[in-house]
Design a protein around this motif. Structure first.
Motif, PDB file in Angstrom:
ATOM      1  N   GLN A   1       0.821  -1.205   0.000  1.00 38.70           N
ATOM      2  CA  GLN A   1       0.000   0.000   0.000  1.00 38.70           C
ATOM      3  C   GLN A   1       0.858   1.259   0.000  1.00 38.70           C
ATOM      4  OE1 GLN A   1      -2.611  -0.360   3.342  1.00 38.70           O
ATOM      5  NE2 GLN A   1      -4.092  -1.655   2.242  1.00 38.70           N
ATOM      6  N   GLN A   2       1.982   1.208   0.704  1.00 38.41           N
ATOM      7  CA  GLN A   2       2.882   2.358   0.733  1.00 38.41           C
ATOM      8  C   GLN A   2       3.448   2.619  -0.664  1.00 38.41           C
ATOM      9  OE1 GLN A   2       5.778   2.133   3.854  1.00 38.41           O
ATOM     10  NE2 GLN A   2       6.799   4.022   3.254  1.00 38.41           N
TER      11      GLN A   2
ATOM     12  N   GLU B   1       2.011   1.829  -3.478  1.00 36.45           N
ATOM     13  CA  GLU B   1       0.914   2.360  -4.296  1.00 36.45           C
ATOM     14  C   GLU B   1       0.674   3.841  -4.011  1.00 36.45           C
ATOM     15  OE1 GLU B   1      -2.386  -0.222  -3.469  1.00 36.45           O
ATOM     16  OE2 GLU B   1      -1.558  -1.864  -4.665  1.00 36.45           O
ATOM     17  N   ARG B   2       0.756   4.223  -2.737  1.00 37.66           N
ATOM     18  CA  ARG B   2       0.583   5.642  -2.389  1.00 37.66           C
ATOM     19  C   ARG B   2       1.696   6.491  -2.989  1.00 37.66           C
ATOM     20  NH1 ARG B   2      -1.382   4.226   3.475  1.00 37.66           N
ATOM     21  NH2 ARG B   2       0.719   3.437   3.571  1.00 37.66           N
ATOM     22  N   GLU B   3       2.930   5.965  -2.940  1.00 39.94           N
ATOM     23  CA  GLU B   3       4.053   6.704  -3.526  1.00 39.94           C
ATOM     24  C   GLU B   3       3.868   6.865  -5.030  1.00 39.94           C
ATOM     25  OE1 GLU B   3       7.493   4.483  -2.331  1.00 39.94           O
ATOM     26  OE2 GLU B   3       7.436   5.249  -0.274  1.00 39.94           O
TER      27      GLU B   3
ATOM     28  N   GLU C   1       0.987   6.937  -6.654  1.00 42.53           N
ATOM     29  CA  GLU C   1      -0.078   7.927  -6.847  1.00 42.53           C
ATOM     30  C   GLU C   1       0.446   9.346  -6.637  1.00 42.53           C
ATOM     31  OE1 GLU C   1      -3.274   7.620  -7.882  1.00 42.53           O
ATOM     32  OE2 GLU C   1      -2.747   5.533  -8.308  1.00 42.53           O
ATOM     33  N   TYR C   2       1.302   9.506  -5.623  1.00 38.97           N
ATOM     34  CA  TYR C   2       1.879  10.823  -5.347  1.00 38.97           C
ATOM     35  C   TYR C   2       2.743  11.278  -6.524  1.00 38.97           C
ATOM     36  CZ  TYR C   2       4.630  14.492  -3.165  1.00 38.97           C
ATOM     37  OH  TYR C   2       5.244  15.679  -2.889  1.00 38.97           O
TER      38      TYR C   2
ATOM     39  N   GLU D   1      -4.315   2.639   8.661  1.00 36.54           N
ATOM     40  CA  GLU D   1      -3.488   2.490   7.464  1.00 36.54           C
ATOM     41  C   GLU D   1      -2.053   2.929   7.746  1.00 36.54           C
ATOM     42  OE1 GLU D   1      -5.322   4.497   4.189  1.00 36.54           O
ATOM     43  OE2 GLU D   1      -7.094   3.220   4.253  1.00 36.54           O
TER      44      GLU D   1
END
Length: 195
Positions: free
Chosen positions: A43-44, A46-48, A50-51, A108
């Motif tokens: 998830q981390q 994926e967040r990176e 997206e960022y 999260e």
């Protein structure tokens, strides 16, 4: 020589090695921690991504290669967590996992925070187990005290105590002798000391 002996089809299947419930609890809880760590890492990432997409406006996700080495808990911390897992009763294993998953979904956390969250869930469960054991111990002590006090109660109940007739002089009697008795409200019964 038969083919069955080669394939060993006729032999009884080996039984699963007998492990203690504590070992099973430790293994189950640590597997859950490892899985949740991997999920948090995913998830981390994926967040990176997206960022980066938002920041640059272009998706280079197909170009990024992730390192094979993933986040791992230090050996000392792993041993501490395993030691805490040994204190968990097998009947609490399921609720601990559910609580851990609930907190993971709620907060999260980053990958580094997963083990701390797991530690807090384990500590909460250990405290709850200790409270329940203390309550059981107190209940047992109360039950044993109750059994002994029942015999004293039956002994004491044989002697009758009259609250209005007493030969024992009290301080309140001496004080009340010097004052006029007050009339009670008519709905209240009037008690007189019979001498």
């Amino acid at each position: 020589m038969s083919l069955a002996s080669w394939f060993r089809w006729n032999e009884p299947p080996n039984r699963i090695s007998q492990r203690s419930p504590t070992e099973m609890v430790v293994e189950t809880l640590m597997m859950e921690l490892n899985w949740q760590t991997k999920q948090a890492e995913k998830q981390q990432r994926e967040r990176e991504n997206e960022y980066r997409k938002i920041k640059t406006g272009v998706d280079y996700g197909w170009l990024v290669s992730y390192p094979k080495q993933s986040y791992d808990i230090s050996p000392g911390e792993r041993l501490q967590l395993e030691d805490m897992c040994t204190k968990i009763h097998p009947s609490y294993c399921g609720p601990v996992i559910l609580r851990f998953r609930q907190l993971i979904a709620e907060y999260e956390p980053e990958v580094q925070e997963v083990s701390r969250l797991f530690r807090s869930v384990l500590q909460e469960a250990v405290d709850k187990i200790k409270e329940e054991e203390d309550a059981k111990k107190l209940a047992r002590q109360w039950n044993t005290k109750n059994k002994t006090s029942l015999s004293l109660t039956t002994f004491k109940s044989r002697s009758r105590i009259s609250p209005f007739i007493s030969d024992i002089k009290t301080i309140s009697e001496d004080v009340e002798k010097g004052t006029q008795p007050t009339r009670r409200v008519w709905s209240m019964p009037e008690f007189k000391n019979a001498k």
